[in-house]
Scaffold this motif. Structure first.
Motif, short mmCIF file in Angstrom:
data_model
loop_
_atom_site.label_atom_id
_atom_site.label_comp_id
_atom_site.label_asym_id
_atom_site.label_seq_id
_atom_site.Cartn_x
_atom_site.Cartn_y
_atom_site.Cartn_z
N SER A 1 -0.49 1.17 -13.42
CA SER A 1 -0.85 2.43 -14.05
C SER A 1 0.32 2.90 -14.91
O SER A 1 1.45 2.97 -14.44
N ALA B 1 2.35 1.57 -3.48
CA ALA B 1 1.34 1.98 -4.44
C ALA B 1 0.98 3.45 -4.30
O ALA B 1 0.56 4.10 -5.26
N GLY B 2 1.15 4.00 -3.10
CA GLY B 2 0.86 5.40 -2.86
C GLY B 2 1.89 6.35 -3.42
O GLY B 2 1.65 7.56 -3.48
N ARG B 3 3.03 5.84 -3.85
CA ARG B 3 4.06 6.68 -4.46
C ARG B 3 3.67 6.98 -5.89
O ARG B 3 3.35 6.09 -6.67
N ARG B 4 3.70 8.24 -6.28
CA ARG B 4 3.32 8.62 -7.65
C ARG B 4 4.26 7.99 -8.69
O ARG B 4 3.87 7.79 -9.84
N ALA C 1 9.83 2.64 4.59
CA ALA C 1 8.48 2.16 4.86
C ALA C 1 8.50 1.11 5.97
O ALA C 1 9.37 0.24 5.99
N ALA D 1 0.83 -1.21 0.00
CA ALA D 1 0.00 0.00 0.00
C ALA D 1 0.87 1.26 0.00
O ALA D 1 0.56 2.24 -0.69
N VAL D 2 1.95 1.24 0.78
CA VAL D 2 2.86 2.39 0.80
C VAL D 2 3.49 2.58 -0.57
O VAL D 2 3.56 3.69 -1.11
N THR E 1 5.51 4.96 -8.76
CA THR E 1 5.36 3.53 -9.03
C THR E 1 4.30 3.30 -10.10
O THR E 1 3.21 3.86 -10.04
N GLU F 1 13.24 7.78 -4.48
CA GLU F 1 12.20 6.76 -4.36
C GLU F 1 12.71 5.55 -3.58
O GLU F 1 11.99 4.99 -2.75
N LYS G 1 -1.38 -2.24 -7.83
CA LYS G 1 -1.38 -1.04 -8.68
C LYS G 1 -0.81 -1.39 -10.04
O LYS G 1 0.18 -2.10 -10.15
#
Length: 302
Positions: A294, A83-86, A122, A80-81, A88, A115, A292
């Motif tokens: 994207s 995936a929260g990074r723009r 984390a 989750a951490v 990734t 990054e 994630k």
């Protein structure tokens, strides 16, 4: 699962997400109204999204890394951490040597190091193992043919960047709607979109929900190569089920992604990759849950 007509329609949308309903009618042997109704149903049910895929180099992405995270405890919170990074583009909880796999795409090496620092910090992360990509031979949803090296990225102005940003969100947006958003005439907007498509600044395609295609299993494999790396990467990219291939340096020489309708087919795909001439060693991981995925980028206006 898609029926035969929907599956054929989706294949055409993957080739050209802006294909006209009239052309779909001619290709599939159905009426224009039926083609339109089927596309709208697929879009409304979320089985297909039509988006513009912008190549990393066009978006100013020059540094790509495949990161394996050594996790202490549950992998979900770490994923989750990540995936929260723009930065990734892909994050997955895996069965294999590491609990979480992530792909990071940023502008340069300095941003990549930032990054890495954020991921190391984390909670639950004991360390990282990094594969730095030298070349994306086959990128997810890329229209490029293996073995064809892309030329330099095209020069974009502010209107081009606005158009690319809009196409990333809705690849089938009408020329009239796009013209209104960027403040140009419809003919000028149409000419720009066609040019962007022609020079490879964007590929409009249909992204299909995996289960609609019967894809239920996914895995990754890292390869150590004996001899020329590029030859092995191109051979891997041509195999059925292989949707991602990158060359680089670190623990592996090549990293591949595969998907399949079932475990047996996935094993067949993995065995085909492992059996390629020039592969000296391999290590694979099974994607238990993709958190994630994207491939859109920020395209700032200068």
């Amino acid at each position: 699962m898609l029926d035969t007509t929907d599956a054929a329609l989706v294949r055409e949308l993957q080739r050209d997400g802006r294909v006209s309903y009239q052309r779909l009618s001619e290709l599939l042997g159905i009426s224009r109204e039926a083609a339109r109704a089927r596309v709208q149903r697929l879009l409304q049910h979320g089985e297909v999204r039509i988006v513009g895929i912008v190549p990393p180099a066009v978006a100013g992405i020059e540094a790509v890394a495949h990161v394996s995270l050594d996790v202490s405890g549950p992998s979900g919170p770490v994923a989750a951490v990540a995936a929260g990074r723009r930065a990734t583009s892909f994050v997955s909880c895996t069965a294999g040597p590491h609990g979480v796999i992530a792909e990071v795409r940023v502008a340069d090496a300095a941003a990549l190091e930032r990054e890495f620092a954020a991921l190391r910090a984390a909670p639950g992360v004991r360390g990282l193992e990094v594969f730095r990509c030298a070349e994306l031979v086959r990128d997810a949803y890329s229209p490029e043919v293996a073995g064809v090296r892309p030329g330099p990225p095209p020069v974009l102005d502010e209107a081009d960047r606005r158009l690319l940003g809009l196409l990333q969100l809705d690849g089938r947006a009408s020329f009239a709607a796009l013209a209104e958003r960027i403040g140009l005439s419809q003919p000028a907007t149409r000419a720009r979109v066609l040019r962007l498509l022609e020079v490879g600044a964007v590929h409009v395609t249909g992204l299909v929900e995996s289960r609609a295609l019967g894809v239920r299993e996914a895995a990754g494999v890292g390869l150590g190569v004996l001899g020329p790396v590029r030859a092995v990467a191109e051979a891997a990219a041509a195999l059925p089920g292989v949707n991602y291939v990158a060359t680089g340096y670190g623990r592996f020489d090549v990293v591949c992604g595969l998907d399949a309708p079932d475990r047996s087919a996935l094993l067949t795909g993995l065995e085909a990759v492992r059996g390629l001439p020039g592969v000296g060693r391999s290590e694979s991981w099974f994607h238990l849950g993709i958190v994630k995925e994207s491939y859109t980028y920020d395209l700032p206006i200068r």
